[in-house]
Design a protein around this motif. Sequence first.
Motif, short mmCIF file in Angstrom:
data_model
loop_
_atom_site.label_atom_id
_atom_site.label_comp_id
_atom_site.label_asym_id
_atom_site.label_seq_id
_atom_site.Cartn_x
_atom_site.Cartn_y
_atom_site.Cartn_z
N ALA A 1 -27.53 20.49 -4.24
CA ALA A 1 -26.73 20.59 -4.79
C ALA A 1 -26.20 21.71 -3.39
N ALA A 2 -26.46 22.97 -3.41
CA ALA A 2 -25.58 23.48 -3.12
C ALA A 2 -25.96 24.15 -1.77
N THR A 3 -26.62 23.63 -0.76
CA THR A 3 -27.68 23.54 -0.07
C THR A 3 -26.59 22.32 0.64
N ILE A 4 -26.49 21.33 -0.06
CA ILE A 4 -26.23 20.18 0.51
C ILE A 4 -24.43 20.60 1.07
N TYR A 5 -23.69 21.71 0.21
CA TYR A 5 -22.31 21.72 -0.12
C TYR A 5 -22.30 22.59 1.52
N LYS A 6 -23.20 24.18 1.18
CA LYS A 6 -23.36 24.60 2.49
C LYS A 6 -23.32 24.51 3.40
N MET A 7 -24.55 23.85 4.04
CA MET A 7 -24.66 23.40 5.19
C MET A 7 -23.49 21.73 5.93
N SER A 8 -22.66 21.52 4.40
CA SER A 8 -21.27 20.29 4.77
C SER A 8 -20.25 20.56 4.44
N GLY A 9 -20.34 22.06 3.87
CA GLY A 9 -18.88 22.43 3.88
C GLY A 9 -17.89 21.48 3.14
N ASP A 10 -18.25 19.98 2.85
CA ASP A 10 -17.43 19.81 1.99
C ASP A 10 -16.69 19.36 0.85
N PHE A 11 -15.23 18.76 0.63
CA PHE A 11 -15.03 19.33 -0.65
C PHE A 11 -15.08 18.60 -1.52
N THR A 12 -15.45 17.33 -1.25
CA THR A 12 -16.40 16.37 -2.42
C THR A 12 -17.71 17.11 -3.39
N MET A 13 -18.10 17.72 -2.21
CA MET A 13 -19.30 18.27 -2.66
C MET A 13 -19.78 19.32 -3.28
N LYS B 1 -31.81 32.37 -6.28
CA LYS B 1 -31.80 31.81 -5.34
C LYS B 1 -30.69 31.62 -5.04
N ASP B 2 -30.89 32.24 -3.26
CA ASP B 2 -29.70 33.29 -2.18
C ASP B 2 -28.88 32.06 -2.51
N VAL B 3 -29.19 30.96 -1.83
CA VAL B 3 -27.96 30.02 -1.66
C VAL B 3 -27.00 30.30 -2.56
N PHE B 4 -27.25 30.14 -3.75
CA PHE B 4 -25.39 30.23 -4.38
C PHE B 4 -25.03 31.38 -4.17
#
Length: 323
Positions: free
Chosen positions: A208-220, A305-308
């Motif tokens: 979930a965090a990776t998807i948001y980081k890579m897309s920047g989409d507000f829904t995500m 995890k660094d992604v957060f």
Amino acid sequence: MSQSYYSQIADTFQDYAITYNHRLFNHFPMSIVALERFGATNEQLEAFREYYCERLVLSSDTENHCEMQSAELSDIEQQSDALHQRLETEGIESVLKAKLPQLLTGIGAGNFYALNRLAYAVSQQNLSDIAISLALWQALHLPLGELGETCLKRPTSLLRGVSKSIGHIRFGAGNTTERMTSVTTLIDYQTTPHQPEVIDFESIANAAATIYKMSGDFTMLHSVTACYSFSQLTPYMEDEVTGLRHLWQAIVVAYLSAGSPSMTNTEKPELLPWQEIVKFCCASHNEHLIELCYACQQLDNMLEKDVFHQVAAHYVTLYSEPA
């Protein structure tokens, strides 16, 4: 011991309607919890309250209730009253264990709003807000079809696969719930596996965090806060694995409903120290910034995890000044 700011104002949460301005959800209770846990001063908490509540609609102001409230508010209030009585007589644990199995099948309700509000209310043991959250979740319950077959792939790989199968469909104007419902009618969604054979909380939260980081989409963005909220409710779940599968299904459908936003590798942002991120949030009036960064901090503490940390740091850099 002095009373927390949340406790001092908890009775006022019910003064405000659940939604405002064309079905935007009221984040007042959750943001106050996050700010207080960040260590915001009373002055900062009061400043946020004054700023945020200006946009809200009073529960008593029936003329300004939006379409959802005028059609469903009465039922939500009735269900909330009944649930509050159950909570008082049976206790939080008993009621949640009875209600969650069915509610989790529609975990994406209100783009995860009901889940998030419930988790924060439970953390504060606020019976009134727990009851409202449960009633709202029931009213907005969003089943997304069968979980389907599993596949021996990573969650993000499966997401890309189902996204490719349906193409970059752009759904018509409407709220997230309407778009997510539209996704479930697509044959390619129904027939393309999206469930990983092996599933655990860490892999779903990381995805979930990776998807948001890579897309920047507000829904995500909401899928990240949903993961934190899910973790707070697991003690009340009889079957956490099935709950995780419904959570992942909702994340996939939310992504598809947003038009499968492009996911690209981005440069790692400068990792601001958590102390600076927290300081920035405490001075902010942006509820989404506050709740996302709080969720990321807690997930970082849990999963290391660094992604957060990267997601929180990136979001803060989008706002050179507090909102």
